[in-house]
Motif scaffolding. Sequence first.
Motif, short mmCIF file in Angstrom:
data_model
loop_
_atom_site.label_atom_id
_atom_site.label_comp_id
_atom_site.label_asym_id
_atom_site.label_seq_id
_atom_site.Cartn_x
_atom_site.Cartn_y
_atom_site.Cartn_z
N ALA A 109 0.84 -1.20 0.00
CA ALA A 109 0.00 0.00 0.00
C ALA A 109 0.87 1.24 0.00
O ALA A 109 1.62 1.47 0.96
CB ALA A 109 -0.92 0.02 1.22
N PRO A 110 0.81 2.06 -1.04
CA PRO A 110 1.48 3.36 -0.98
C PRO A 110 0.90 4.18 0.18
O PRO A 110 -0.29 4.09 0.50
CB PRO A 110 1.13 4.00 -2.33
N THR A 111 1.75 4.98 0.81
CA THR A 111 1.34 5.74 1.99
C THR A 111 0.11 6.58 1.74
O THR A 111 -0.75 6.72 2.61
CB THR A 111 2.50 6.65 2.46
N GLU A 112 -0.02 7.15 0.53
CA GLU A 112 -1.15 8.04 0.26
C GLU A 112 -2.49 7.33 0.33
O GLU A 112 -3.52 7.98 0.55
CB GLU A 112 -0.97 8.73 -1.08
N LEU A 113 -2.52 5.99 0.17
CA LEU A 113 -3.77 5.27 0.34
C LEU A 113 -4.18 5.21 1.80
O LEU A 113 -5.37 5.21 2.13
CB LEU A 113 -3.66 3.85 -0.22
N LEU A 114 -3.20 5.15 2.68
CA LEU A 114 -3.47 5.09 4.12
C LEU A 114 -3.85 6.46 4.66
O LEU A 114 -4.75 6.58 5.49
CB LEU A 114 -2.25 4.55 4.86
N ASN A 115 -3.17 7.50 4.20
CA ASN A 115 -3.51 8.87 4.57
C ASN A 115 -2.75 9.82 3.64
O ASN A 115 -1.53 9.93 3.76
CB ASN A 115 -3.16 9.15 6.03
N ALA A 157 -2.50 13.04 3.62
CA ALA A 157 -1.81 14.13 4.33
C ALA A 157 -0.49 13.65 4.92
O ALA A 157 0.48 14.41 5.00
CB ALA A 157 -2.71 14.70 5.42
N LEU A 158 -0.44 12.39 5.32
CA LEU A 158 0.80 11.83 5.86
C LEU A 158 1.86 11.76 4.76
O LEU A 158 3.04 12.07 5.00
CB LEU A 158 0.53 10.46 6.45
N LYS A 159 1.46 11.39 3.57
CA LYS A 159 2.38 11.39 2.44
C LYS A 159 2.89 12.80 2.14
O LYS A 159 4.09 13.00 1.88
CB LYS A 159 1.69 10.81 1.20
N ARG A 160 2.02 13.79 2.21
CA ARG A 160 2.45 15.17 1.96
C ARG A 160 3.46 15.63 3.02
O ARG A 160 4.40 16.36 2.71
CB ARG A 160 1.24 16.11 1.93
N LEU A 161 3.27 15.18 4.26
CA LEU A 161 4.21 15.54 5.32
C LEU A 161 5.57 14.90 5.06
O LEU A 161 6.62 15.54 5.26
CB LEU A 161 3.65 15.10 6.68
N HIS A 214 8.26 10.82 9.41
CA HIS A 214 9.10 9.68 9.06
C HIS A 214 9.20 8.68 10.20
O HIS A 214 9.42 7.48 9.96
CB HIS A 214 10.50 10.16 8.65
N SER A 215 9.05 9.14 11.42
CA SER A 215 9.00 8.22 12.57
C SER A 215 7.63 7.57 12.69
O SER A 215 7.52 6.38 12.97
CB SER A 215 9.34 8.97 13.86
N VAL A 216 6.59 8.37 12.47
CA VAL A 216 5.22 7.86 12.60
C VAL A 216 4.96 6.70 11.66
O VAL A 216 4.39 5.67 12.05
CB VAL A 216 4.21 9.01 12.37
N VAL A 217 5.36 6.83 10.39
CA VAL A 217 5.04 5.78 9.42
C VAL A 217 5.73 4.46 9.75
O VAL A 217 5.27 3.39 9.34
CB VAL A 217 5.38 6.21 7.98
N LYS A 218 6.81 4.52 10.51
CA LYS A 218 7.52 3.29 10.85
C LYS A 218 6.99 2.63 12.12
O LYS A 218 7.42 1.54 12.48
CB LYS A 218 9.02 3.58 10.99
N LEU A 219 6.05 3.30 12.80
CA LEU A 219 5.50 2.77 14.05
C LEU A 219 4.00 2.54 13.99
O LEU A 219 3.44 1.84 14.84
CB LEU A 219 5.81 3.72 15.21
#
Length: 301
Positions: A150-156, A158-162, A176-181
Amino acid sequence: MGISHYIKEIGRGARGARPLTREQACDLFGQVLDGTVTDLEIGGFCLAMRIKGETPEEMAGFLDATHARLNPVTTRGGPLIVLPSYNGARKLPVLTPLLALLLAREGLAVLVHGSASETSRVLASNVLSALDMPPMTTLTPLAAGQVGFAPTELLNPALKRLLDVRRVVGLRNPGHSVVKLMRPTTGPCVVVASYTHPEYARTMGETFELTGMTALLSRGLEGEVVSDPRRTAQIDGFVRGVRSELQAQAAGTAADVPGLPKEIDVATTAEYTRRVLAGELPVPEAIATQVRHITELASHA
């Protein structure tokens, strides 16, 4: 309301900055993800946190805000194994797809999620595509024994934009820490996490404890969650936030791993992955051990 009052607290430099409470961090990050703050405020937040560093309480708050806004991935029964993949390969083949497929062979549903953060690296998504597993275009339930990317933008989105702010300012930020946890599901799951620098191990471990997550934490391979096949790393497990040491670190680095290619390109890595899965080459012991620990944690998820 804006986040300027939070930036004032965290932006006083490494010594003068004050940490946020979990509730404050949740409010701040929620506003960032909701797009209710200016680009200037987002830049100030990213730079201030890069200088100050995140506390476990702040990371827990950032995750609270993220989990409330994620598009969840479901399974058709059983826990979801979550493998974040944001770094890719630089010196060694990217073996996250191999880890994912070995876990699927154990009857587990596996979600790999990520986006390109390094333009010059070979990504897990590239290798999965070469193995006839292209990225999802919509989030669909995963069955036992299935791997999905799943590309990050499918999950959220705004998180991909960050994450993409890094391309402008040149520095990582809390995203970058959030996506790994993060745990991108509402059902039982095991988050597989890794650190490159030892100082991050404490923050990540305490964050798992605070959030009550089930997870595996170890030193990864060039920023990827898969174990370095040349080494015996420390591995810690968390079951609903309760930590236990699963493997102690051993000194030394193996000079050679049987069958592991020297080249790191997509085609070579995909072919190596196929041959290991077919039994033509051995599974690296470090990765086989990691699979056993993740499978055990999944039984408690």
